[in-house]
Scaffold this active site. Structure first.
Site, mmCIF file in Angstrom:
data_model
loop_
_atom_site.group_PDB
_atom_site.id
_atom_site.type_symbol
_atom_site.label_atom_id
_atom_site.label_comp_id
_atom_site.label_asym_id
_atom_site.label_seq_id
_atom_site.Cartn_x
_atom_site.Cartn_y
_atom_site.Cartn_z
ATOM 1 N N HIS A 1 -11.011 -3.597 10.591
ATOM 2 C CA HIS A 1 -11.705 -3.421 9.309
ATOM 3 C C HIS A 1 -12.985 -2.612 9.486
ATOM 4 C CE1 HIS A 1 -9.127 -6.817 8.141
ATOM 5 N NE2 HIS A 1 -9.493 -6.658 6.893
ATOM 6 N N GLU B 1 0.812 -1.223 0.000
ATOM 7 C CA GLU B 1 0.000 0.000 0.000
ATOM 8 C C GLU B 1 0.838 1.262 0.000
ATOM 9 O OE1 GLU B 1 -0.876 -2.692 1.748
ATOM 10 O OE2 GLU B 1 -2.998 -3.065 1.397
#
Ligand SMILES: Cc1ncc(C[n+]2csc(CCOP(=O)(O)OP(=O)(O)O)c2C)c(N)n1
Ligand SMILES: Cc1ncc(C[n+]2csc(CCOP(=O)(O)OP(=O)(O)O)c2C)c(N)n1
Ligand SMILES: [Mg+2]
Ligand SMILES: [Mg+2]
Lengths: 323, 346, 323, 346
Positions: free
Chosen positions: B145, B76
């Site tokens: 999450h 990322e």
């Protein structure tokens, strides 16, 4: 050694080596005089890397630089006046005095900027290479990094992305053997840093980073192969700082004999020798170049000194509501 | 009723094509911008053939090819940096980070690079990058999450922060974000992807960044909400209407730049404020809005501004606990009653 | 093949392989019934890696796990009841229902936990190894990661730290050849992932991750050498998932012939074969193990079902003012 | 006058050894804790032989050896992760990140791991980790070395946030942080290292986390400030005293946990509030404090809470511009006059 180099080419290299040398030397003086503030990381001792690599680049190419970025900026052809103005915080500087030494950039020449975050520019350089390919350009991006910069995870990530996507990136590790005071052999079990490249399917090589022709030749080969779609590549250029990490670091941890060793193969000394021995230049010609550089430097300092201060009013207006 | 400026009225008044899903609206925005401008491209994990975890990029690979719809490895920080480098050199990348939780891996690139390059280089360069991501709780995905982290980006000068609550806003704002020259953090909500709503069927439907929207008019209390708290506040407002309380629901839509005037006008009208935020209470954007309102409309307030927000805790896996951690309709209703002094109804 | 394995040892391995198989199969059922929510990443097809590595660990050792972490938890000896309770969100679960599948941990056995961040546990494992050494313990830490996990920069960073500091870390890359739908050959130019180790001065090896004895032998050798101060090491265990990335991913991108290929060397099938051929177990004995496991699994599900819901009141009291 | 609780009075009343530098106080705290508890160790860049960029770890390598004073390569994310792993397995690491700007590289480890492990594992484990770092502007170090980013950590449940403003606080709070079982983000200020002050010469001088301190008493206005804004507010208060305005300076010292009661008590007394924050205005901790005060002491306020904060901009290199970006004494004085309605003096 066969000599494929013209005098003009060798003159150009030496002029750049000496410009960096003069620029950094003068900056240290200006720092001591209080005219430069903040951090100053001189490139002294590493000049051949920026000069050799940039000599292998074309006008369409990009580079990303480091916290020790003056050399890359100069070797890429920056204007000394605007550099000096920037480093002394003036409005006429490349970054309007907002960036300073650690953020100097010259986008007009594809120099995407120095970086205060060690390793911060690595992935950005990969992006420039991707972008160029998407736009159908023939550009290569030289990503300058350091023995410290490769310890940051983005080095491996970025190398992997560049390799997976066959991008024209030339990673240049300037291994000056220290990250501040940490010797590279304490930072890693494998101090030959170019060896990391193989694990990502990338070719790399360690070279003498003080030898501007060796740097140039390696970079030229890799740039050519990058343009042929064989990139990326890794160059590990072994070198050594003249002094401590920044202008206020005495560098007492650097052993004298090692300093001495590298002083003997000082990149400017070698560059001068190439110009004389391979280029056939006379001592007078060399002296003329140096005088020329000196004058340009004096002029740049004078320009910066006389250049008006940036005003707070302008600044406030510029940042307006939201930056 | 809408506070949309004149040049968008055409859109509002045009015929709608029935109802469109939020994710479809996003997909249309991407496809239209990619068609319009060859410099726009997308990169992220599983966005190619797979079409993205939430199907927002479905069909793009087929139309635009693997060269402009790039599947990345799990790196990322670096693929965000790649986006920045591409943006600096003439492209308009849309980088997708699957969950806003994972943006913690790219904070250096966003905070120290993307947000600052333009400033640090004295305006030599722009970073027209959109970072699309997705946040919020509600699917039992637990602490890594489910976060709502807009406050972290909101605090960083140089970034814009967009959080659409409807399909129309999603489309109009994503298109505007892609055309913006600043880095934009575009935050979707996992519970909104399948929601439906009208989307104006006009060419180039765009909503300027910095324009909030009154999602419901009312005279009694101002409910400020964004992202998934907007439908929840609207549902609460409907229930409150049955009690005779008319809530005005103000959706800033973009947190940076912020449509302060729209918020203050509503506050001056209703004189009562409840801010509804999914993110944890401590240090959230709601606090900042409250600080602005009390500074600029102090004399209109006859009681404290209420903040209904997430609890100061990581999100638990267990579904019942999870929903106890983020504001529900009943929490909003209770807060409105409280600010209106209807404590008896608590 | 010479047989240095006792029947008891092979029985233990097979019991664990089969327990993971049974656990995951049942979890998928529970998921379809709506009793498990959130993400569920089954370990089906990769059982030999967790079992082989954990068989090589001692009680003093640590492990860090991944988002696909049930196998590591079971192989490290976790209680199926508390695991099932956790994955169904009950108070009696390992994490009081706060963690679920992606965060299951059993600190009492040195299992520092699964992780919802791919690569998130890598550096943590290095820290456990450092900590153990500082406390004079003889512990090794097995860091489980994945073909996706090694793409994250912390893999290189952590490998480098472990090597620079000679730490007893065994990095185990479970290369199941996909990160969700991205094939490893598209993620990197060098799909033999263990090759990255050499660049950091670390020894690594690729092995058949479906072959529990090959995994065990390699891990045992490396664990022994870690204890002797030669760590870290890298194992790349090649394997394949039985199905898609998570329980809702049909995995249509996985070619049938490849699935078939790996089904033929299913780790449980091989484990059973070793038990019979090398351990001399009878088919009845194998069936008895499987029945036993089945019963333990039924019991665990029953326990989880009957276990009380965690209450919001308790939760609120627990988080109190500040978490 | 001090709000320090009884068990610290002994310290306050004991004889002081003259004046000690902030960096020396920190150094003493580290050395004392390392002597006391073999589980305490430090790791970071250049902290060994070199003694740290600001000399806070000077002498520790000589006393405790390279095994407990560990120089790391430039791999912030992973050496922070190493700290977390060590903390989970019985040690008490103190990780140093040279500049708070660089903590952007470790956000995943801090936000998604350190802050959440205890919660996610249902209390199976603790993360007794201190992350020491340093922020603020004032040395011409430009946009990537001058940020004030406490708001980012303040918003994350599971972290404590400590920001000492004096040598005594630095020592007492660092010792308490090291003994705390939660991850603590301990933020020093680059302009404070060379400041001096008395430090109680008692054994184990500690300040409990969550106890603010009244740095100056006053009846007219409450100035809330932390870190380097404390001395600046005290200087402003001295000047204001000459005008007959008595400002009370409240230093929360730890932002999480927050000593709300101390702040509210002062507000109830003075009825006027100015919050002074070096960080940029938008989304800073000051906003949250304002939101709490207006919610819990609304009836005591007869005007809006003023926030004096950094401008919403990255920090420029140029020194004059840099100081224009963060609150100066004069800004504080002007704000106080404003809240007291002395506009004529502006
Ligand atoms: C991410 C990050 N960590 C730490 C620093 C502080 N710092 C600046 S330069 C430096 C050493 C860098 O060494 P190296 O990368 O080898 O480059 P060199 O200075 O030798 O050119 C450090 C630690 C930083 N700027 N960025
Ligand atoms: C940092 C991060 N990025 C993305 C994700 C989303 N995600 C979860 S699993 C996964 C694929 C992981 O593949 P791999 O690492 O090979 O492990 P496998 O699923 O094959 O076991 C992705 C992208 C994540 N959880 N964390
Ligand atoms: Mg170096
Ligand atoms: Mg995989």
């Amino acid at each position: 050694m066969a000599n494929p180099y013209s005098k003009a080419f060798l003159t150009g290299l030496y002029r750049q080596l000496w410009t960096i040398r003069a620029f950094e030397t003068r900056c240290i003086q200006l720092y001591r005089q209080g005219l430069i503030r903040g951090y100053l990381h001189p490139y002294l001792g590493q000049e051949a890397i920026a000069v050799g690599v940039c000599a292998a680049l074309g006008p369409q190419d990009y580079l990303t630089s480091t916290h020790r970025g003056h050399g890359h900026c100069i070797a890429r052809g920056a204007d000394l006046r605007r550099m000096t103005a920037e480093i002394t915080g003036k409005q006429a500087g490349y970054c309007q005095g907002r960036g300073g030494s650690m953020h100097i950039a010259d986008m007009s020449q594809g120099n995407l900027g120095a970086n205060g975050i060690v390793g911060g520019g690595t992935a950005i350089g990969v992006g420039a290479a991707l972008s160029a390919r998407m736009q159908g350009k023939d550009s290569v991006c030289a990503v300058f990094t350091s023995d410290g910069g490769v310890m940051n995870g983005t080095f491996g990530e970025s190398l992997n992305l560049a390799a997976a996507w066959d991008l024209p990136v030339l990673f240049v590790i300037e291994n000056n053997q220290y990250a501040v005071s940490l010797p590279v052999r304490e930072a890693t079990r494998e101090p030959e840093l170019y060896k990391r490249a193989a694990g990502y399917g990338v070719e790399g090589r360690r070279i003498n980073g003080n030898h501007v022709l060796e740097v140039y030749e390696t970079a030229a080969e890799y740039v050519r192969r990058c343009r042929a779609g064989e990139g990326p590549f890794v160059i590990e250029a072994l070198t050594y700082r003249h002094a401590g990490h920044h202008v206020n670091d005495p560098g007492t941890y650097m052993p004298e004999d090692q300093k001495e060793h590298y002083r003997k193969m000082d990149p400017c000394l070698l560059g001068r020798q190439f110009l004389i021995e391979l280029g056939g230049a006379s001592c007078e010609e060399v002296a003329a170049i140096e005088a020329d550089v000196q004058q340009a430097m004096d002029d740049a300092v004078e320009f910066a000194r006389q250049s008006p201060e940036t005003t707070i009013e302008d600044f406030l207006e510029q940042i307006g509501g939201d930056q | 009723m809408s506070a949309t400026p004149p040049h968008d009225l055409r859109a509002r008044h045009s015929s709608h094509r029935g109802r469109v899903q939020y994710r479809t609206a996003l997909n249309e925005a991407l496809a239209e911008e990619m068609r319009r401008d060859p410099k726009v491209f997308v990169l992220g994990e599983g966005i190619g053939e797979r079409g993205g975890s939430y199907k927002v990029t479905q069909g793009l690979r087929a139309e635009f090819g693997a060269g402009r719809v790039i599947d990345t490895p799990l790196a990322e920080a670096s693929f965000t940096g790649v986006g920045i480098g591409a943006a600096l050199t003439g492209m308009r990348p849309v980088v997708e980070i699957l969950f806003i939780d994972f943006t913690m891996l790219v904070m250096d690139q966003i905070v120290n690079q993307a947000a600052k390059v333009r400033f640090m280089t004295g305006n030599q360069a722009r970073v027209p990058l959109v970072l699309r991501t997705q946040g919020g709780a509600g699917n039992g995905l637990a602490a890594q999450h489910s976060q709502s982290l807009e406050a972290l980006f909101y605090h960083i000068p140089g970034l814009k922060v967009v959080m659409p609550s409807t399909p129309a806003d999603a489309k109009g704002l994503l298109k505007a974000s892609i055309r913006d020259d600043s880095p934009v953090i575009f935050i979707e909500h996992k519970l909104l992807y399948l929601t439906e709503g009208p989307v104006p069927a006009v060419e180039d439907y765009m909503i300027p960044l910095g324009k909030g929207d009154i999602k419901r008019t009312g005279r009694d209390v101002t409910l400020i909400a964004w992202s998934n708290m907007v439908p929840r506040s609207l549902a609460a407002a409907d229930k409150l209407a049955a009690e005779g309380i008319e809530a005005e629901v103000v959706d800033p839509r973009t947190l940076v730049p912020l449509d302060e005037e729209l918020i203050l006008a509503s506050v001056r009208k209703t004189e009562h404020v409840v801010i509804v935020q999914e993110a944890v209470r401590r240090g959230g954007v709601a606090s900042d809005l409250a600080s602005i309102i009390q500074a600029k409309a102090f004399d209109y307030l006859d009681g404290p501004i209420e903040i209904v927000a997430g609890l100061n805790t990581p999100i638990p896996f267990n579904l019942a606990l999870e929903s106890a951690c983020v504001p529900q309709e009943a929490d909003i209703i209770r807060a409105v009653r409280r600010v209106l002094g209807r404590n008896a109804c608590l």
